[in-house]
Design an enzyme around this catalytic site. Structure first.
Site, PDB file in Angstrom:
ATOM      1  N   GLU A  33      -0.063  -7.194   1.384  1.00  0.00           N
ATOM      2  CA  GLU A  33      -0.146  -7.594   2.758  1.00  0.00           C
ATOM      3  C   GLU A  33      -1.572  -7.466   3.127  1.00  0.00           C
ATOM      4  O   GLU A  33      -2.070  -6.518   4.069  1.00  0.00           O
ATOM      5  CB  GLU A  33       0.503  -6.268   3.669  1.00  0.00           C
ATOM      6  N   GLU A  49       9.448  -8.382  -0.510  1.00  0.00           N
ATOM      7  CA  GLU A  49       9.844  -7.250   0.410  1.00  0.00           C
ATOM      8  C   GLU A  49      10.739  -8.009   1.568  1.00  0.00           C
ATOM      9  O   GLU A  49      10.243  -8.759   1.995  1.00  0.00           O
ATOM     10  CB  GLU A  49       8.739  -6.613   1.042  1.00  0.00           C
TER      11      GLU A  49
HETATM   12  C1  BG6 Z   1       5.450  -3.396   4.342  1.00  0.00           C
HETATM   13  C2  BG6 Z   1       4.700  -2.452   3.393  1.00  0.00           C
HETATM   14  O1  BG6 Z   1       4.492  -3.454   5.519  1.00  0.00           O
HETATM   15  O2  BG6 Z   1       6.397  -2.833   4.899  1.00  0.00           O
HETATM   16  C3  BG6 Z   1       5.328  -1.481   2.620  1.00  0.00           C
HETATM   17  O3  BG6 Z   1       4.285  -3.504   2.173  1.00  0.00           O
HETATM   18  C4  BG6 Z   1       6.277  -0.854   3.774  1.00  0.00           C
HETATM   19  O4  BG6 Z   1       4.698  -0.635   1.946  1.00  0.00           O
HETATM   20  C5  BG6 Z   1       7.167  -1.690   4.119  1.00  0.00           C
HETATM   21  O5  BG6 Z   1       6.888   0.367   3.245  1.00  0.00           O
HETATM   22  C6  BG6 Z   1       8.140  -1.027   5.290  1.00  0.00           C
HETATM   23  O6  BG6 Z   1       7.565  -0.505   6.191  1.00  0.00           O
HETATM   24  P1  BG6 Z   1       7.550   0.982   6.773  1.00  0.00           P
HETATM   25  O7  BG6 Z   1       6.660   1.332   7.555  1.00  0.00           O
HETATM   26  O8  BG6 Z   1       8.958   0.820   7.510  1.00  0.00           O
HETATM   27  O9  BG6 Z   1       7.684   1.691   5.565  1.00  0.00           O
END
Ligand code: BG6
Length: 481
Positions: free
Chosen positions: A175, A377
Site C-alpha cells: 500500500e 487483500e
Molecule cells: C491494509 C493493510 O490496509 O488493510 C493491512 O495492508 C491491514 O496491513 C488491512 O491489516 C486491514 O486493515 P486493518 O486496519 O483493519 O487491519
C-alpha cells in the site's frame, strides 16, 4: 467464464501483524514494535523505547514465528495455491543497514518457504509491509532520507539472492499510496515511511511526498535489479485501491470524485507501472505548493524499473460530494469530502461493503495498464467469538467473500487479466490501523485477545471450509453455502 486453470487462490498476512517473536533469532526493533495497542475507542501510542506498562501487539502478534509449520499445514489443508507474507526487514538486517545480514533471520524464511514448497504453495512476498527498522527511523528519519533507498536495495538484493529458487512473486511495498494519507489516527502512515517527523508533525505533505518519492525510486531500482539478475521473478506494486463515487451526478461531484481517486488510488500505480509522474500529480503539487526533489537520475531509474504485475487491496468504496450543503462524515481520505453511500451497508468498523465496486475497479485498472493483476487483500473485519465447542459460525464472512468473488468472476468475463486472490487474512492477526485483535479477518481463529491473553490455539472457522471447497472446485462451488 470461470476462473483460469492456474488461478492463485490463497490468503495473506503481514509480518508485523502476524509473526511475533520480535526479539527472537537476532531480530532488531522495527517501528511497529514501538506502537502500543489500542481499541475501537482508545488510540495507540508511539514510544521511543519499549515501556513496561504498555502492551505492544506486534511483539507476539499471533505468533507465526513459532506456529509457521502448523499454519502452513492448515493453508495446505484449505488447498491454498498462494500465501502472501512479508519479510521482516529487521530479521534480516537488525538495524536496516548492517554490514552483514543476520543468518538466523535468513534461515527462518528458508524454513517458511521450504514448508510452502512442500505443499506446492506459491509464496507472494512483500519486501516491506508497513515495515521500517526503528534504527533507520531514529537516525535517518526513515524514508525522508535518500540514503534509505540504498539500504532497502541491499536488503532486497540479499533476499532475492537467498530465495531466488523459492520465491517468484514479489511486491516491493505494501500500500505504497498510504504514505501520503492524512487521515486522523491511521497509524500505518508512520509505519509506512518510518518518519519520526510524521509522528511529531503529521501534516507535512511535502515531507510525505518526498518520502514516497524515495520509495518509488527504491522500488524501481530493485525491479530493474530483479529483471537483470532474476528474469523469472514477477515484480509488483501494491496499492490500497479505494474508488470514489460522486454523491450525485452533478458535474462538480463527478469531477471531485475523479480528482480524489486520481491522487489517492491511481497516482502511485501510474508512477510504478508507467515509470513517470502523471500530469495531474504535477499540477496537484503545483497547486499545493509541494516541491519534490526528483533528479534526472531518479527519472531514469523510474522509467526503467516499471512493475510487471499490479496488486492491490480492496475493502471499500468512498462517496464524495463537492456541495457545502451536504453533510460530510470525513470518510474520504483526502479532503474530508466523504459522505455515506445510501446504497451500501457498512461493516462494524465503518467500511462500505461494495462487491460491485470490485468489478468496476478491476475493469478500471486493467483498462489503464493492461498488465496482470492480483487482489492481495480483501476481507471483512468482525469482532467474533469461539463457540463452546471451538467453532466460529461466520456466515457474514462467507456472504462477503461470495459476493466479492462473484464480481471477480464477472470481471474475468469482462476480459480482465486477474491471476490471483489472497484473502485478508489467512489467520486472525493484529489490525494495522487500530492494533486490535478484536477486529478479526481470518479464515482461522486464533485464541488471542486485546489484553494480550490467549493460548494462541488455532480453530478453523466455517469460512475456512467454504473456501476450501471453492478452491477445490476452482470457483465452481461459489454459490453453495
Ligand atoms: C491494509 C493493510 O490496509 O488493510 C493491512 O495492508 C491491514 O496491513 C488491512 O491489516 C486491514 O486493515 P486493518 O486496519 O483493519 O487491519
Amino acid at each position: 467464464m470461470s476462473f483460469p486453470k492456474n488461478f492463485l487462490w490463497g490468503g495473506a498476512s503481514a509480518a508485523n501483524q502476524y509473526e511475533g517473536g520480535y526479539q527472537d533469532g537476532g531480530k532488531g526493533l522495527a517501528c511497529a514494535d514501538l506502537i502500543s495497542g489500542g481499541t475501537h475507542t482508545t488510540s495507540r501510542q508511539i514510544t521511543s523505547e519499549i515501556k513496561e506498562d504498555l502492551l505492544y501487539p506486534s511483539h507476539e502478534a499471533t505468533d507465526f514465528y513459532h506456529h509457521y509449520k502448523e499454519d502452513i499445514a492448515l493453508f495446505a489443508e484449505a488447498g491454498f495455491k498462494a500465501f502472501r507474507l512479508s519479510i521482516n526487514w529487521t530479521r534480516i538486517f537488525p538495524k536496516g543497514m548492517d554490514q552483514e545480514p543476520n543468518e538466523e533471520g535468513l534461515a527462518f524464511y528458508d524454513q517458511v518457504f521450504d514448508e510452502c514448497q512442500k505443499y506446492g504453495i506459491e509464496p507472494v512476498v512483500t519486501i516491506a509491509h508497513f515495515d521500517v527498522p526503528a534504527y533507520l527511523s531514529k537516525h535517518y528519519n526513515g524514508w525522508a532520507s535518500r540514503e534509505v533507498i540504498d539500504f532497502y536495495a541491499i536488503y532486497a538484493e540479499t533476499i532475492f539472492e537467498r530465495y531466488q529458487n523459492k520465491v517468484k512473486y514479489w511486491i516491493t511495498f505494501n500500500e505504497i499510496n498510504t504514505a501520503t494519507l492524512t487521515i486522523g489516527n491511521f497509524l500505518s502512515l508512520g509505519l509506512q515511511v518510518g518518519e519520526t517527523a510524521f509522528i511529531e508533525q503529521p501534516d507535512d505533505p511535502e515531507a510525505r511526498y518526498q518520502a514516497l518519492h524515495h520509495q518509488f525510486v527504491a522500488s524501481a531500482k530493485v525491479v530493474s535489479l530483479a529483471r537483470e539478475k532474476y528474469p523469472h521473478f514477477h515484480m509488483g506494486c501494491m496499492i490500497s485501491y479505494m474508488p470514489r463515487y460522486p454523491y450525485t451526478c452533478h458535474p462538480n461531484d463527478v469531477l471531485l470524485a475523479k480528482q480524489e481517486e486520481n491522487m489517492h488510488s491511481k497516482f502511485c500505480g501510474d508512477v510504478q507501472v508507467t515509470g513517470k509522474y502523471p500530469y495531474y500529480a504535477k499540477s496537484y503539487f503545483e497547486q499545493q505548493g509541494i516541491n519534490i526533489n526528483c533528479t534526472k537520475e531518479d527519472e531514469a531509474i523510474l522509467a526503467k524499473g516499471t512493475v510487471d504485475y499490479y496488486t492491490f487491496s480492496y475493502y471499500l468504496t468512498l462517496c464524495v460530494s463537492a456541495d457545502d450543503n451536504v453533510e460530510k462524515n470525513g470518510h474520504s481520505m483526502i479532503g474530508g469530502s466523504g459522505v455515506n453511500n445510501p446504497y451500501l451497508e457498512q461493516t462494524e468498523w465503518n467500511a462500505m461493503i461494495d462487491p460491485v465496486g470490485l468489478r468496476i475497479t478491476l475493469n478500471d485498472i486493467y483498462d489503464r495498464y493492461q498488465i496482470p493483476m492480483m487482489i492481495v487483500e480483501n476481507g471483512i473485519g468482525v469482532s467474533e467469538d469461539l463457540t463452546a465447542d471451538g467453532k466460529v459460525h461466520d456466515s457474514y464472512r462467507i456472504d462477503y467473500l461470495q459476493k466479492h468473488i462473484a464480481e471477480m468472476e464477472k470481471a474475468l468475463a469482462d476480459g480482465v487479466d486477474l491471476i490471483g486472490y489472497t484473502i485478508w487474512s489467512a489467520v486472525d492477526i493484529v489490525s494495522a490501523s487500530t492494533g486490535e485483535m478484536k477486529k478479526r479477518y481470518g479464515l482461522i481463529f486464533v485464541d488471542k485477545y486485546d489484553d494480550g491473553t490467549g493460548t494462541l490455539a488455532r480453530y478453523k472457522k466455517d469460512s475456512f471450509y467454504w473456501y476450501k471447497k471453492l478452491i477445490a472446485t476452482n470457483g465452481a462451488s461459489l454459490l453453495e453455502v
